[in-house]
Design an enzyme around this catalytic site. Structure first.
Site, short mmCIF file in Angstrom:
data_model
loop_
_atom_site.label_atom_id
_atom_site.label_comp_id
_atom_site.label_asym_id
_atom_site.label_seq_id
_atom_site.Cartn_x
_atom_site.Cartn_y
_atom_site.Cartn_z
N CYS A 1 0.82 -1.22 0.00
CA CYS A 1 0.00 0.00 0.00
C CYS A 1 0.85 1.27 0.00
O CYS A 1 0.33 2.36 -0.14
CB CYS A 1 -0.90 -0.01 1.21
SG CYS A 1 -1.65 -1.60 1.45
N HIS B 1 -3.21 6.72 2.13
CA HIS B 1 -3.73 5.43 1.68
C HIS B 1 -5.08 5.22 2.33
O HIS B 1 -5.25 5.42 3.54
CB HIS B 1 -2.75 4.32 2.06
CG HIS B 1 -3.31 2.94 1.93
ND1 HIS B 1 -4.00 2.53 0.81
CD2 HIS B 1 -3.27 1.89 2.76
CE1 HIS B 1 -4.38 1.27 0.97
NE2 HIS B 1 -3.95 0.86 2.16
N ASN C 1 -10.33 -0.58 0.14
CA ASN C 1 -8.89 -0.49 0.20
C ASN C 1 -8.31 -1.05 -1.10
O ASN C 1 -8.38 -2.25 -1.34
CB ASN C 1 -8.40 -1.29 1.41
CG ASN C 1 -6.90 -1.27 1.57
OD1 ASN C 1 -6.17 -1.05 0.58
ND2 ASN C 1 -6.45 -1.49 2.78
O1 LIG Z 1 -12.74 -2.79 13.50
C1 LIG Z 1 -12.37 -3.93 13.18
O2 LIG Z 1 -12.75 -4.97 13.70
C2 LIG Z 1 -11.33 -4.05 12.08
C3 LIG Z 1 -9.98 -3.69 12.67
C4 LIG Z 1 -8.89 -3.90 11.64
N1 LIG Z 1 -9.18 -3.16 10.41
C5 LIG Z 1 -8.14 -2.85 9.61
C6 LIG Z 1 -6.84 -2.99 10.05
C7 LIG Z 1 -5.79 -2.67 9.19
C8 LIG Z 1 -6.07 -2.22 7.93
C9 LIG Z 1 -5.01 -1.92 6.99
C10 LIG Z 1 -4.90 -2.70 5.84
C11 LIG Z 1 -3.89 -2.47 4.94
C12 LIG Z 1 -3.76 -3.33 3.74
O3 LIG Z 1 -3.85 -2.51 2.63
C13 LIG Z 1 -3.00 -1.41 5.11
C14 LIG Z 1 -3.10 -0.61 6.24
C15 LIG Z 1 -4.10 -0.88 7.18
CL1 LIG Z 1 -4.21 0.12 8.57
C16 LIG Z 1 -7.39 -2.05 7.54
N2 LIG Z 1 -8.39 -2.37 8.38
C17 LIG Z 1 -10.52 -3.27 9.84
C18 LIG Z 1 -11.62 -3.13 10.89
#
Ligand SMILES: O=C(O)C1CCN(c2ccc(-c3cc(CO)ccc3Cl)cn2)CC1
EC number: 2.3.1.180
Length: 323
Positions: free
Chosen positions: A111, A250, A280
Site C-alpha cells: 500500500c 492510503h 482499500n
Molecule cells: O474494527 C475492526 O474490527 C477491524 C480492525 C482492523 N481493520 C483494519 C486494520 C488494518 C487495515 C489496513 C490494511 C492495509 C492493507 O492494505 C494497510 C493498512 C491498514 Cl491500517 C485495515 N483495516 C478493519 C476493521
C-alpha cells in the site's frame, strides 16, 4: 531539476459490490462494515487482469497529454497483485501500449507502492530520462479468501496513475520519507509461493496464498508510524503542518485516517477520503484519490500536498509534493 506531475488518471472495473451484496454471500452486514471501516461499496473485476487496469490508465494519461507511446522513457507499476511474477505488469503494459522506448518494471511496496514509485521516478528524471508513467494498479479480489469475512469486506480493485516529466519550473518532490519495518512483515501477508520441487518440503500452510492480516497489529502500526512518517517529511521539507493544503493518505480504513488526523492535531477536513466508494485498493488508492481531487478542482497547482502510504512490508512512506 525536479519531477512535475503533468497529468493524473484513474480507472475502476464496472462491477460494483455493495456491503449488502456481500451480506448475501457471507455473514456480515452493511452496519458492521460501514461503522468499522467507512466502506460502503467496492469495484471488482469480472474479466480484467491487473495489467488491463494499468493499461487503461496509461492510455488515458497519454491521451490527456496528447503524447505518443514512443515518447515515454519509463513505465513503473506499483502493485502487490501482478498478473505474473514475470513478465512484470509494467512490461505487459509497455508491450500493449507499443511504448518500445520505455524501460518498464514493477515495484512491490504494497500500500506504500505508489509513494515509493514516485520517489524512484524522481531519481530517474534527475538522470537521463525526460518523462514516464507511474501507475498503482491492483486486483486484490484474486488474493482474497472470500470465505474469510474479516478481510474479504476490506478490499477493492482499481488503478490510478500520473504522467511525470522533468521540470525546471516546479519544486515537485520537496522531501520524502520511505520506511520499511520488515520485522513486522508477517502481520500482513498474501500470495505466498510454496516450495514444490522433489527436493523440498514446505511446512507453510497452503492457505498463505490469500490475504492474512493481524488487523489489530496493523491498525496500531498505522496509527503510530504514519504520524511519525508525516512529521519526519514535514521537517525534511521545512514545511509546517499548516502550510499543507491537503493530506492524501492510503485509503485503508476511515477510522485510521481520523486517528492519524487526531495524532497530528490537524483538522480531519484536510484529509481527503474516498474509501466509501472503493474500499482499500492498496497501491492504487492514493493515485485514485489524487485524480478525483484534481478533476473536482479541490487540488490546484502550486498547492503543498502530503502523500502517504502504509501497509504491507510493513511499510510507511510519505512525500511532500509541491503540486
Ligand atoms: O474494527 C475492526 O474490527 C477491524 C480492525 C482492523 N481493520 C483494519 C486494520 C488494518 C487495515 C489496513 C490494511 C492495509 C492493507 O492494505 C494497510 C493498512 C491498514 Cl491500517 C485495515 N483495516 C478493519 C476493521
Amino acid at each position: 531539476m525536479s519531477l512535475r506531475i503533468s497529468q493524473t488518471a484513474h480507472y475502476v472495473p464496472s462491477k460494483v459490490i455493495t456491503n449488502d451484496d456481500l451480506a448475501q454471500i457471507m455473514t456480515t452486514s452493511d452496519e458492521w462494515i460501514s461503522s468499522r471501516t467507512g466502506i460502503k461499496q467496492r469495484h471488482v473485476v469480472q474479466n480484467e487482469q491487473t495489467s488491463d487496469l494499468a493499461l487503461t490508465v496509461a492510455q488515458q494519461l497519454l491521451q490527456k497529454a496528447d503524447l505518443k507511446p514512443e515518447q515515454l522513457d519509463f513505465i513503473i507499476v506499483a502493485t502487490m497483485s501482478p498478473d505474473y511474477l514475470t513478465p512484470s505488469t509494467a512490461a505487459i503494459v509497455q508491450g500493449k501500449l507499443h511504448a518500445g522506448k520505455a524501460l518498464a518494471f514493477d515495484i512491490n511496496a504494497a500500500c506504500s507502492g505508489f509513494i515509493y514509485a514516485l520517489a524512484i521516478a524522481d531519481k530517474l528524471l534527475a538522470g537521463p530520462y525526460q518523462r514516464g508513467l507511474v501507475i498503482g494498479a491492483e486486483v486484490l479480489s484474486k488474493l482474497i479468501d472470500w470465505q474469510e469475512r474479516s478481510t474479504a469486506v476490506l478490499f477493492g480493485d482499481g488503478s490510478g496513475g500520473v504522467l511525470v516529466e522533468k521540470s525546471t519550473q516546479v519544486k515537485g518532490i520537496v522531501a520524502e520519507d520511505l520506511a520499511t519495518f520488515g520485522d513486522l512483515g508477517a502481520k500482513l501477508t498474501a500470495g505466498y509461493q510454496p516450495l514444490c520441487s522433489p527436493y523440498s518440503s514446505d511446512n507453510i500452510a497452503k492457505h498463505k496464498k490469500y490475504f492474512e492480516m493481524d488487523g489489530r497489529a496493523v491498525y496500531d502500526f498505522a496509527t503510530h508510524e504514519v504520524p511519525n512518517s508525516i512529521r519526519r517529511v514535514l521537517v525534511k521539507a521545512n514545511w509546517k503542518k499548516d502550510d499543507v493544503q491537503w493530506f492524501l493518505l492510503h485509503q485503508a480504513n476511515g477510522r485510521i485516517i481520523s486517528a492519524i488526523a487526531k495524532h497530528l492535531n490537524i483538522p480531519e477536513e484536510k484529509f481527503l477520503e474516498n474509501i466509501a466508494k472503493y474500499g482499500n485498493t492498496s497501491a492504487a488508492s492514493v493515485p485514485i484519490l489524487l485524480d478525483e481531487a484534481v478533476n473536482s478542482g479541490i487540488i490546484k497547482r502550486n498547492q503543498k500536498l502530503i502523500l502517504s502510504g502504509f501497509g504491507g512490508g510493513l511499510t510507511a512512506a510519505s512525500i511532500a509534493l509541491s503540486f
